[in-house]
Enzyme design. Structure first.
Site, PDB file in Angstrom:
ATOM      1  N   ASN A  22      -7.360 -12.626   6.126  1.00  0.00           N
ATOM      2  CA  ASN A  22      -6.962 -11.541   6.675  1.00  0.00           C
ATOM      3  C   ASN A  22      -8.393 -10.620   6.791  1.00  0.00           C
ATOM      4  O   ASN A  22      -8.757 -11.424   6.562  1.00  0.00           O
ATOM      5  CB  ASN A  22      -6.364 -10.153   5.139  1.00  0.00           C
ATOM      6  CG  ASN A  22      -5.433 -10.336   4.997  1.00  0.00           C
ATOM      7  OD1 ASN A  22      -4.294 -11.344   5.759  1.00  0.00           O
ATOM      8  ND2 ASN A  22      -4.957  -9.821   3.790  1.00  0.00           N
TER       9      ASN A  22
HETATM   10  O1  PMT Z   1     -13.937  -5.734   3.716  1.00  0.00           O
HETATM   11  P1  PMT Z   1     -13.760  -3.943   4.920  1.00  0.00           P
HETATM   12  O2  PMT Z   1     -14.457  -4.374   5.610  1.00  0.00           O
HETATM   13  O3  PMT Z   1     -15.783  -3.283   4.115  1.00  0.00           O
HETATM   14  O4  PMT Z   1     -12.771  -3.054   4.840  1.00  0.00           O
HETATM   15  C1  PMT Z   1     -12.090  -3.209   3.861  1.00  0.00           C
HETATM   16  C2  PMT Z   1     -11.140  -2.985   3.602  1.00  0.00           C
HETATM   17  C3  PMT Z   1      -9.995  -2.472   4.665  1.00  0.00           C
HETATM   18  C4  PMT Z   1     -10.510  -4.334   3.437  1.00  0.00           C
HETATM   19  C5  PMT Z   1     -10.131  -2.476   2.200  1.00  0.00           C
HETATM   20  O5  PMT Z   1     -10.811  -0.972   2.128  1.00  0.00           O
HETATM   21  C6  PMT Z   1      -8.980  -2.525   2.005  1.00  0.00           C
HETATM   22  O6  PMT Z   1      -7.782  -1.709   2.533  1.00  0.00           O
HETATM   23  N1  PMT Z   1      -8.313  -3.108   1.336  1.00  0.00           N
HETATM   24  C7  PMT Z   1      -6.518  -3.852   0.663  1.00  0.00           C
HETATM   25  C8  PMT Z   1      -6.748  -4.304   1.731  1.00  0.00           C
HETATM   26  C9  PMT Z   1      -4.976  -4.844   2.116  1.00  0.00           C
HETATM   27  O7  PMT Z   1      -4.646  -6.098   1.592  1.00  0.00           O
HETATM   28  O8  PMT Z   1      -4.135  -3.649   1.743  1.00  0.00           O
HETATM   29  P2  PMT Z   1      -2.434  -3.726   1.549  1.00  0.00           P
HETATM   30  O9  PMT Z   1      -1.828  -2.468   1.457  1.00  0.00           O
HETATM   31  O10 PMT Z   1      -1.951  -4.645   2.521  1.00  0.00           O
HETATM   32  O11 PMT Z   1      -2.655  -4.246  -0.058  1.00  0.00           O
HETATM   33  C10 PMT Z   1      -2.278  -3.314  -0.994  1.00  0.00           C
HETATM   34  C11 PMT Z   1      -2.691  -3.382  -2.098  1.00  0.00           C
HETATM   35  O12 PMT Z   1      -2.458  -4.377  -3.070  1.00  0.00           O
HETATM   36  C12 PMT Z   1      -4.370  -3.959  -2.219  1.00  0.00           C
HETATM   37  O13 PMT Z   1      -5.146  -3.040  -3.489  1.00  0.00           O
HETATM   38  C13 PMT Z   1      -4.375  -4.844  -2.454  1.00  0.00           C
HETATM   39  O14 PMT Z   1      -5.595  -5.544  -3.111  1.00  0.00           O
HETATM   40  C14 PMT Z   1      -3.852  -5.567  -2.902  1.00  0.00           C
HETATM   41  N2  PMT Z   1      -2.778  -6.323  -2.842  1.00  0.00           N
HETATM   42  C15 PMT Z   1      -1.945  -7.041  -1.868  1.00  0.00           C
HETATM   43  C16 PMT Z   1      -1.222  -7.941  -1.417  1.00  0.00           C
HETATM   44  C17 PMT Z   1      -1.372  -9.168  -2.808  1.00  0.00           C
HETATM   45  N3  PMT Z   1      -0.427 -10.264  -2.767  1.00  0.00           N
HETATM   46  N4  PMT Z   1      -2.190  -9.153  -4.167  1.00  0.00           N
HETATM   47  C18 PMT Z   1      -2.961  -7.307  -4.169  1.00  0.00           C
HETATM   48  O15 PMT Z   1      -3.416  -7.300  -5.552  1.00  0.00           O
END
Ligand code: PMT
Length: 215
Positions: A22
């Protein structure tokens, strides 16, 4: 507080030389670590490969895959008062990791993928009543709708939603187009804001949520 934070991406290997990942530079995690240390919190950081160098006072655990991140997070979370899931965890991983480099053959390569463990969901289920759990949501569209669904499904106290896929904010940038959503109700839209400033706001909200959970 003892705060556990994740940052950076995960890597899901196809073979010894290739992986699916990612986007995440680790800048948001770095900003949060800086604020947490300034505010005298004890920090453990579980980081995917993003090149962030933590000060010595931070217990740093380096991981690569979503599975490794889950194992480290669940172990370290036991000792934490609050967890911030900033990492961009891959949602899928190849069903099979080839032991040898996959050779070029057909024009199209089909890869079967399976879901990775949802770490934030596991944290919310296990620790949601006792510890402050904050998640992120990186979205290209329907920001509020998706953030509220994640807040509910993953049982966290707060979701930091950020709009990605635009120039000048999001991945790699020092800026974020962000909004906070709370389980207790309420939201706060910031528009474009620096990651340092957003980090400060997130940490202050976590301190507040910790106090309400302790009552
Ligand atoms: O690192 P940078 O370049 O500064 O960018 C920051 C960022 C945009 C990466 C960061 O701020 C961000 O948004 N991180 C979460 C990205 C993400 O994976 O979002 P998501 O909507 O797919 O996931 C939702 C939440 O579930 C997140 O807290 C993620 O950590 C968590 N997750 C997701 C998938 C998984 N299998 N397990 C998780 O715990």
């Amino acid at each position: 507080m003892k705060v556990l934070l994740t940052g950076g991406p995960t890597r899901e290997y196809l073979d010894p030389v290739r992986y699916i990942t990612n986007r995440s530079s680790g800048k948001m995690a770095k900003a949060l670590i800086g604020v947490l240390l300034k505010r005298k919190h004890k920090v453990t950081a579980v980081l995917g490969p993003c090149g962030v160098k933590c000060p010595k006072s931070v217990k740093t655990v380096n991981v690569e895959t979503a599975r490794q991140m889950k194992n480290s997070v669940m172990k370290e979370a036991e000792h934490a008062d609050a967890v911030i899931m900033c990492a961009a965890v891959a949602d899928y991983t190849p069903v099979k990791v080839s032991a040898v480099k996959i050779k070029k053959s057909d024009d199209i390569l089909r890869v079967r993928m399976k879901r990775t463990p949802d770490i934030l969901f596991c944290l919310g289920r296990k620790y949601g009543k006792k510890k402050v759990i904050a998640g992120f949501a990186a979205e290209t569209d329907k920001i509020e709708e998706n953030a509220l669904r994640k807040l509910r499904d993953k049982k966290c106290d707060m979701i930091v939603a950020n709009k990605v896929g635009e120039k000048g904010a999001g991945f790699d940038s020092s800026m974020m187009n962000a909004a906070l959503f709370f389980r207790e109700g309420g939201k706060n839209h910031f528009g474009k804001i620096s990651k340092n400033r957003l980090g400060y706001i997130i940490v202050r909200e976590i301190e507040r949520l910790r106090q309400t959970k302790n009552k």
